[in-house]
Design a protein around this motif. Structure first.
Motif, PDB file in Angstrom:
ATOM      1  N   LYS A   1      92.617 -41.839 -35.150  1.00  0.00           N
ATOM      2  CA  LYS A   1      91.164 -41.770 -35.299  1.00  0.00           C
ATOM      3  C   LYS A   1      90.469 -42.502 -34.145  1.00  0.00           C
ATOM      4  O   LYS A   1      89.563 -41.978 -33.515  1.00  0.00           O
ATOM      5  N   TRP A   2      90.959 -43.729 -33.857  1.00  0.00           N
ATOM      6  CA  TRP A   2      90.315 -44.502 -32.785  1.00  0.00           C
ATOM      7  C   TRP A   2      90.541 -43.863 -31.416  1.00  0.00           C
ATOM      8  O   TRP A   2      89.654 -43.870 -30.557  1.00  0.00           O
ATOM      9  N   ALA A   3      91.747 -43.298 -31.214  1.00  0.00           N
ATOM     10  CA  ALA A   3      92.011 -42.648 -29.921  1.00  0.00           C
ATOM     11  C   ALA A   3      91.110 -41.418 -29.778  1.00  0.00           C
ATOM     12  O   ALA A   3      90.579 -41.140 -28.698  1.00  0.00           O
ATOM     13  N   SER A   4      90.914 -40.677 -30.887  1.00  0.00           N
ATOM     14  CA  SER A   4      90.023 -39.502 -30.831  1.00  0.00           C
ATOM     15  C   SER A   4      88.606 -39.943 -30.526  1.00  0.00           C
ATOM     16  O   SER A   4      87.858 -39.268 -29.817  1.00  0.00           O
ATOM     17  N   GLU A   5      88.246 -41.076 -31.093  1.00  0.00           N
ATOM     18  CA  GLU A   5      86.895 -41.572 -30.858  1.00  0.00           C
ATOM     19  C   GLU A   5      86.704 -41.957 -29.385  1.00  0.00           C
ATOM     20  O   GLU A   5      85.682 -41.658 -28.768  1.00  0.00           O
ATOM     21  N   THR A   6      87.733 -42.582 -28.822  1.00  0.00           N
ATOM     22  CA  THR A   6      87.676 -42.928 -27.390  1.00  0.00           C
ATOM     23  C   THR A   6      87.494 -41.647 -26.583  1.00  0.00           C
ATOM     24  O   THR A   6      86.645 -41.561 -25.690  1.00  0.00           O
ATOM     25  N   GLN A   7      88.311 -40.650 -26.932  1.00  0.00           N
ATOM     26  CA  GLN A   7      88.263 -39.366 -26.236  1.00  0.00           C
ATOM     27  C   GLN A   7      86.859 -38.763 -26.315  1.00  0.00           C
ATOM     28  O   GLN A   7      86.347 -38.234 -25.349  1.00  0.00           O
ATOM     29  N   ASP A   8      86.292 -38.848 -27.516  1.00  0.00           N
ATOM     30  CA  ASP A   8      84.984 -38.270 -27.753  1.00  0.00           C
ATOM     31  C   ASP A   8      83.915 -38.946 -26.874  1.00  0.00           C
ATOM     32  O   ASP A   8      83.083 -38.274 -26.255  1.00  0.00           O
TER      33      ASP A   8
ATOM     34  N   ASN B   1      92.317 -37.697 -19.652  1.00  0.00           N
ATOM     35  CA  ASN B   1      93.725 -37.275 -19.724  1.00  0.00           C
ATOM     36  C   ASN B   1      94.636 -38.415 -20.138  1.00  0.00           C
ATOM     37  O   ASN B   1      95.635 -38.210 -20.825  1.00  0.00           O
ATOM     38  N   GLN B   2      94.275 -39.635 -19.718  1.00  0.00           N
ATOM     39  CA  GLN B   2      95.110 -40.797 -20.034  1.00  0.00           C
ATOM     40  C   GLN B   2      95.186 -41.008 -21.551  1.00  0.00           C
ATOM     41  O   GLN B   2      96.249 -41.293 -22.085  1.00  0.00           O
ATOM     42  N   VAL B   3      94.056 -40.817 -22.227  1.00  0.00           N
ATOM     43  CA  VAL B   3      94.038 -40.990 -23.679  1.00  0.00           C
ATOM     44  C   VAL B   3      94.916 -39.921 -24.330  1.00  0.00           C
ATOM     45  O   VAL B   3      95.690 -40.201 -25.251  1.00  0.00           O
ATOM     46  N   ILE B   4      94.803 -38.698 -23.837  1.00  0.00           N
ATOM     47  CA  ILE B   4      95.616 -37.618 -24.417  1.00  0.00           C
ATOM     48  C   ILE B   4      97.104 -37.896 -24.206  1.00  0.00           C
ATOM     49  O   ILE B   4      97.917 -37.748 -25.120  1.00  0.00           O
ATOM     50  N   LEU B   5      97.443 -38.351 -22.996  1.00  0.00           N
ATOM     51  CA  LEU B   5      98.857 -38.647 -22.710  1.00  0.00           C
ATOM     52  C   LEU B   5      99.376 -39.731 -23.644  1.00  0.00           C
ATOM     53  O   LEU B   5     100.502 -39.666 -24.128  1.00  0.00           O
ATOM     54  N   TRP B   6      98.528 -40.729 -23.888  1.00  0.00           N
ATOM     55  CA  TRP B   6      98.921 -41.824 -24.788  1.00  0.00           C
ATOM     56  C   TRP B   6      99.192 -41.281 -26.184  1.00  0.00           C
ATOM     57  O   TRP B   6     100.156 -41.639 -26.833  1.00  0.00           O
ATOM     58  N   LYS B   7      98.326 -40.364 -26.628  1.00  0.00           N
ATOM     59  CA  LYS B   7      98.509 -39.758 -27.954  1.00  0.00           C
ATOM     60  C   LYS B   7      99.819 -38.972 -27.998  1.00  0.00           C
ATOM     61  O   LYS B   7     100.577 -39.051 -28.962  1.00  0.00           O
ATOM     62  N   ILE B   8     100.071 -38.204 -26.949  1.00  0.00           N
ATOM     63  CA  ILE B   8     101.294 -37.395 -26.926  1.00  0.00           C
ATOM     64  C   ILE B   8     102.508 -38.318 -26.921  1.00  0.00           C
ATOM     65  O   ILE B   8     103.459 -38.135 -27.687  1.00  0.00           O
TER      66      ILE B   8
ATOM     67  N   PRO C   1      90.974 -30.740 -28.202  1.00  0.00           N
ATOM     68  CA  PRO C   1      91.837 -29.910 -27.367  1.00  0.00           C
ATOM     69  C   PRO C   1      92.433 -30.730 -26.225  1.00  0.00           C
ATOM     70  O   PRO C   1      91.838 -31.693 -25.769  1.00  0.00           O
ATOM     71  N   ILE C   2      93.597 -30.326 -25.821  1.00  0.00           N
ATOM     72  CA  ILE C   2      94.254 -31.037 -24.728  1.00  0.00           C
ATOM     73  C   ILE C   2      93.916 -30.340 -23.424  1.00  0.00           C
ATOM     74  O   ILE C   2      93.920 -29.118 -23.344  1.00  0.00           O
ATOM     75  N   TYR C   3      93.615 -31.127 -22.431  1.00  0.00           N
ATOM     76  CA  TYR C   3      93.164 -30.554 -21.174  1.00  0.00           C
ATOM     77  C   TYR C   3      93.922 -31.144 -19.994  1.00  0.00           C
ATOM     78  O   TYR C   3      93.877 -32.344 -19.758  1.00  0.00           O
ATOM     79  N   PHE C   4      94.620 -30.322 -19.276  1.00  0.00           N
ATOM     80  CA  PHE C   4      95.247 -30.759 -18.038  1.00  0.00           C
ATOM     81  C   PHE C   4      94.857 -29.769 -16.950  1.00  0.00           C
ATOM     82  O   PHE C   4      95.363 -28.652 -16.934  1.00  0.00           O
TER      83      PHE C   4
END
Ligand SMILES: C[S@@+](CC[C@H](N)C(=O)[O-])C[C@H]1O[C@@H](n2cnc3c(N)ncnc32)[C@H](O)[C@@H]1O
Length: 351
Positions: A284-291, A305-312, A321-324
């Motif tokens: 939830k918090w990582a999604s919020e950071t992303q948002d 991208n760094q936040v997404i990589l951390w989640k993965i 959505p994941i974006y690279f």
């Protein structure tokens, strides 16, 4: 690079070009008088919050090791005539200039520091500083564009402002930095006493607190995995204290309208939740950071991208959505462009 991606395909602009077109076509901004002796950037129309209004490739981009007055001149000489004219048209102040040339003064008074060196963007350089900015600038090395996104709904005629320095600092320190780096006295709405003295005082107090707690939160060390029960108990107590610091920080950053601080604290909350093995909360918090990052600096950024990589890496579910950019097909990239459309809501919609 995958074959599908790239500039070569017909009628498919690259991300960089696409972004630039998007921003340019909408014609969000104009140059205008500030009421002081200089100019500034003003909204040409009402602009919904989180809209990307500028996407600009730097006219001069000097890496740290090449930074010198001589190299500024070399970079300038290599520009086409219209770019040279745009540079020479920028604001500069002759006072205290000594033997400096107009070009070096222009570069000093308009170029911005980045993690890699200094850049000069002739449109962004027209935007004035505010300690209560309504827009956020970001150099995005993935697309090699400097982008500006607005943080609030903007009304036509409103001046667009970004922060030149860290605005979390209390006024005295902000003044000292602006003087030392930029050599001007801030006359933004907050510093011009437009707001009541009480507002300024409370804002000062809160920002001093934020500054102190950013250090405390950054320095937090969870320590090695505990061996004894007592060590585990102590570590969990420390983590709880850390969590409560983060939550207070989040509330204050939100109150002061500082999205950079907010993203930092949400990210720290995600890391802490993961250490406490609460994977839903971490997600939830990582999604919020992303948002927050998406709304304030955009999805085509290294931070996003760094936040997404951390989640993965931590195998956390991702609602967003994941974006690279380096992996996406153009069709997917275009789909994702729709995310740049203004969205409703505050920085934080999750609660
Ligand atoms: C990068 S330029 C910004 C655009 C400039 N105002 C112009 O006319 O092109 C930086 C200069 O703008 C002025 N400036 C920017 N923000 C200001 C502020 N908050 N208060 C007073 N002057 C400011 C200062 O003279 C500063 O050296």
């Amino acid at each position: 690079m995958p074959e599908k991606m790239g500039r070569g395909r017909k009628n498919m602009p690259s991300w960089q070009e696409f972004n630039r077109l998007e921003a340019a076509q909408r014609n969000y901004i104009r140059l205008g008088d500030t009421g002081r002796t200089d100019k500034g950037v003003f909204a040409n129309q009402d602009i919904p919050k989180f809209t990307r209004i500028i996407c600009e490739v730097p006219t001069i981009d000097l890496r740290k090791k090449y930074l010198s007055t001589a190299n500024v001149k070399v970079a300038f000489e290599s520009l086409p005539a219209n770019r040279k004219a745009a540079v020479m048209d920028l604001h500069f102040d002759f006072s205290d200039s000594g033997i400096a040339t107009p070009l070096s003064l222009i570069f000093d008074q308009n170029a911005m520091d980045t993690d890699r060196g200094r850049i000069l963007c002739t449109t962004v350089a027209r935007i004035n500083h505010s300690c209560l900015p309504n827009a956020m600038g970001n150099m995005n090395w993935l697309t090699h564009c400097y982008t500006v996104q607005v943080l609030h709904d903007i009304v036509e005629g409103e001046e667009i402002t970004i922060n030149y320095i860290d605005v979390e600092l209390p006024k005295e320190q902000r003044d000292a930095r602006l003087k030392a780096i930029w050599n001007f006295e801030c006359r933004c709405l907050l510093c011009d006493q437009h707001f009541s003295a009480r507002f300024l005082q409370s804002s000062n107090m809160l920002r001093a607190w934020l500054q102190q707690f950013r250090d405390t939160i950054s320095r937090f060390d969870p320590g090695p995995p505990p061996i004894t029960e007592e060590q585990a108990r102590q570590q969990s107590l420390n983590e709880s204290q850390h969590n409560s610091d983060i939550h207070q920080f989040i509330q204050t950053a939100e109150h002061e309208g500082l999205p950079g601080s907010l993203a930092f604290a949400c990210w720290k909350a995600a890391e802490s939740a993961l250490r406490l093995n609460n994977r839903d909360l971490a997600s939830k918090w990582a999604s919020e950071t992303q948002d927050i990052l998406m709304k304030t600096i955009g999805i085509d950024t290294a931070e996003f991208n760094q936040v997404i990589l951390w989640k993965i890496h931590n195998q956390l579910p991702s609602k967003q959505p994941i974006y690279f950019p380096q992996l996406e097909s153009e069709r997917e990239a275009q789909e994702r462009m729709r995310l740049f459309q203004p969205r409703r809501g505050t920085f934080r919609e999750l609660q």
